[in-house]
Design a protein around this motif. Structure first.
Motif, PDB file in Angstrom:
ATOM      1  N   ALA A 113       2.217  11.805  -0.283  1.00 22.98           N
ATOM      2  CA  ALA A 113       0.949  11.782  -0.821  1.00 22.98           C
ATOM      3  C   ALA A 113      -0.295  12.317   0.431  1.00 22.98           C
ATOM      4  O   ALA A 113       0.233  12.091   1.466  1.00 22.98           O
ATOM      5  CB  ALA A 113       0.509  10.224  -0.993  1.00 22.98           C
ATOM      6  N   THR A 114      -1.300  12.741  -0.294  1.00 25.44           N
ATOM      7  CA  THR A 114      -2.241  13.468   0.857  1.00 25.44           C
ATOM      8  C   THR A 114      -3.457  12.530   0.468  1.00 25.44           C
ATOM      9  O   THR A 114      -3.906  12.137  -0.600  1.00 25.44           O
ATOM     10  CB  THR A 114      -2.393  14.873   0.459  1.00 25.44           C
ATOM     11  OG1 THR A 114      -2.767  14.983  -0.733  1.00 25.44           O
ATOM     12  CG2 THR A 114      -1.043  15.647   0.790  1.00 25.44           C
ATOM     13  N   MET A 115      -4.553  13.067   1.441  1.00 27.80           N
ATOM     14  CA  MET A 115      -5.861  12.569   1.180  1.00 27.80           C
ATOM     15  C   MET A 115      -6.944  13.233   2.091  1.00 27.80           C
ATOM     16  O   MET A 115      -6.807  13.970   2.785  1.00 27.80           O
ATOM     17  CB  MET A 115      -6.023  10.885   1.691  1.00 27.80           C
ATOM     18  CG  MET A 115      -5.731  10.499   3.245  1.00 27.80           C
ATOM     19  SD  MET A 115      -7.010  10.478   4.242  1.00 27.80           S
ATOM     20  CE  MET A 115      -8.180   9.621   3.430  1.00 27.80           C
TER      21      MET A 115
ATOM     22  N   ALA B  56      -1.105   8.702   7.180  1.00 27.89           N
ATOM     23  CA  ALA B  56      -0.950   7.454   8.176  1.00 27.89           C
ATOM     24  C   ALA B  56      -1.915   7.127   9.376  1.00 27.89           C
ATOM     25  O   ALA B  56      -2.385   5.790   9.062  1.00 27.89           O
ATOM     26  CB  ALA B  56       0.455   7.476   8.718  1.00 27.89           C
ATOM     27  N   ASP B  57      -2.422   8.227   9.826  1.00 30.54           N
ATOM     28  CA  ASP B  57      -3.256   7.851  10.739  1.00 30.54           C
ATOM     29  C   ASP B  57      -4.735   7.171  10.268  1.00 30.54           C
ATOM     30  O   ASP B  57      -5.241   6.266  10.884  1.00 30.54           O
ATOM     31  CB  ASP B  57      -3.596   9.194  11.889  1.00 30.54           C
ATOM     32  CG  ASP B  57      -4.694   8.932  12.861  1.00 30.54           C
ATOM     33  OD1 ASP B  57      -4.560   8.248  13.702  1.00 30.54           O
ATOM     34  OD2 ASP B  57      -5.800   9.642  12.612  1.00 30.54           O
TER      35      ASP B  57
ATOM     36  N   ARG C  46      -6.283   3.551  10.916  1.00 30.30           N
ATOM     37  CA  ARG C  46      -7.501   3.400  11.515  1.00 30.30           C
ATOM     38  C   ARG C  46      -8.755   2.784  10.590  1.00 30.30           C
ATOM     39  O   ARG C  46      -9.682   1.996  11.088  1.00 30.30           O
ATOM     40  CB  ARG C  46      -8.059   4.824  12.221  1.00 30.30           C
ATOM     41  CG  ARG C  46      -9.215   4.492  13.122  1.00 30.30           C
ATOM     42  CD  ARG C  46      -9.666   5.953  13.704  1.00 30.30           C
ATOM     43  NE  ARG C  46      -9.834   7.055  12.361  1.00 30.30           N
ATOM     44  CZ  ARG C  46      -9.177   8.204  12.194  1.00 30.30           C
ATOM     45  NH1 ARG C  46      -7.974   8.290  12.491  1.00 30.30           N
ATOM     46  NH2 ARG C  46      -9.490   8.879  11.178  1.00 30.30           N
ATOM     47  N   GLU C  47      -8.812   3.287   9.523  1.00 29.79           N
ATOM     48  CA  GLU C  47      -9.984   3.251   8.463  1.00 29.79           C
ATOM     49  C   GLU C  47      -9.593   1.836   7.609  1.00 29.79           C
ATOM     50  O   GLU C  47     -10.805   1.327   6.910  1.00 29.79           O
ATOM     51  CB  GLU C  47     -10.282   4.259   7.606  1.00 29.79           C
ATOM     52  CG  GLU C  47     -10.644   5.330   8.559  1.00 29.79           C
ATOM     53  CD  GLU C  47     -12.151   5.174   9.142  1.00 29.79           C
ATOM     54  OE1 GLU C  47     -12.817   4.503   8.915  1.00 29.79           O
ATOM     55  OE2 GLU C  47     -12.363   6.240  10.132  1.00 29.79           O
TER      56      GLU C  47
ATOM     57  N   PHE D  30       0.780  -1.313   0.124  1.00 28.78           N
ATOM     58  CA  PHE D  30      -0.115  -0.183  -0.102  1.00 28.78           C
ATOM     59  C   PHE D  30       0.840   1.320   0.024  1.00 28.78           C
ATOM     60  O   PHE D  30       0.767   2.218  -0.734  1.00 28.78           O
ATOM     61  CB  PHE D  30      -0.860  -0.046   1.157  1.00 28.78           C
ATOM     62  CG  PHE D  30      -2.022   1.021   1.294  1.00 28.78           C
ATOM     63  CD1 PHE D  30      -3.205   0.991   0.507  1.00 28.78           C
ATOM     64  CD2 PHE D  30      -1.778   2.330   2.041  1.00 28.78           C
ATOM     65  CE1 PHE D  30      -4.034   1.932   0.499  1.00 28.78           C
ATOM     66  CE2 PHE D  30      -2.577   3.338   1.878  1.00 28.78           C
ATOM     67  CZ  PHE D  30      -3.787   2.994   1.332  1.00 28.78           C
ATOM     68  N   ARG D  31       1.801   1.312   0.946  1.00 26.32           N
ATOM     69  CA  ARG D  31       2.601   2.502   1.148  1.00 26.32           C
ATOM     70  C   ARG D  31       3.766   2.526  -0.379  1.00 26.32           C
ATOM     71  O   ARG D  31       3.774   3.790  -0.941  1.00 26.32           O
ATOM     72  CB  ARG D  31       3.642   2.343   2.092  1.00 26.32           C
ATOM     73  CG  ARG D  31       3.004   2.663   3.317  1.00 26.32           C
ATOM     74  CD  ARG D  31       4.215   2.796   4.659  1.00 26.32           C
ATOM     75  NE  ARG D  31       4.778   1.757   4.826  1.00 26.32           N
ATOM     76  CZ  ARG D  31       4.633   0.650   5.562  1.00 26.32           C
ATOM     77  NH1 ARG D  31       3.235   0.849   6.368  1.00 26.32           N
ATOM     78  NH2 ARG D  31       5.224  -0.581   5.800  1.00 26.32           N
TER      79      ARG D  31
END
Length: 107
Positions: free
Chosen positions: A36-38, A48-49, A53-54, A28-29
């Motif tokens: 990268a952003t989201m 990362a957080d 979590r999701e 995934f990484r």
């Protein structure tokens, strides 16, 4: 009928979805560009957080309903142990074969 991940048009998006569904954090990484952003439901999140979590801690899984925008926009049934199952949309920005940004939210 769900779309097979292997048939997703964009190779970077295909790598992202494959790694997510395999719960392979390393792959995934590797699918993400450095920095990268989201965003989730229109709000930028700590990548990362949020992914811990999701996706990884809660066994996230995507079943793709359809793709548009040459494979860079998906509608998927997404489920995890925290929220159950929901219909979601995903959009991806890709550069040099890596996802530079993704946005998700309820569809």
């Amino acid at each position: 009928m769900p779309m097979q991940t292997a048939k997703l048009s964009d190779p970077a998006v295909r790598a992202f979805v494959s790694a997510l569904n395999a719960h392979d954090e390393e792959a995934f990484r590797a699918a993400l560009a450095p920095g990268a952003t989201m965003a989730d439901d229109g709000s930028d999140r700590d990548l990362a957080d949020w992914t811990a979590r999701e996706i990884f801690d809660s066994h996230g899984h995507m079943e793709i309903e359809k793709e548009t925008a040459e494979g860079r926009a998906l509608v998927a049934s997404y489920r995890n142990d925290t929220w159950g199952e929901m219909r979601t949309r995903w959009t991806f920005d890709v550069a040099d074969g890596k996802v530079t940004r993704f946005e998700t939210g309820q569809a």
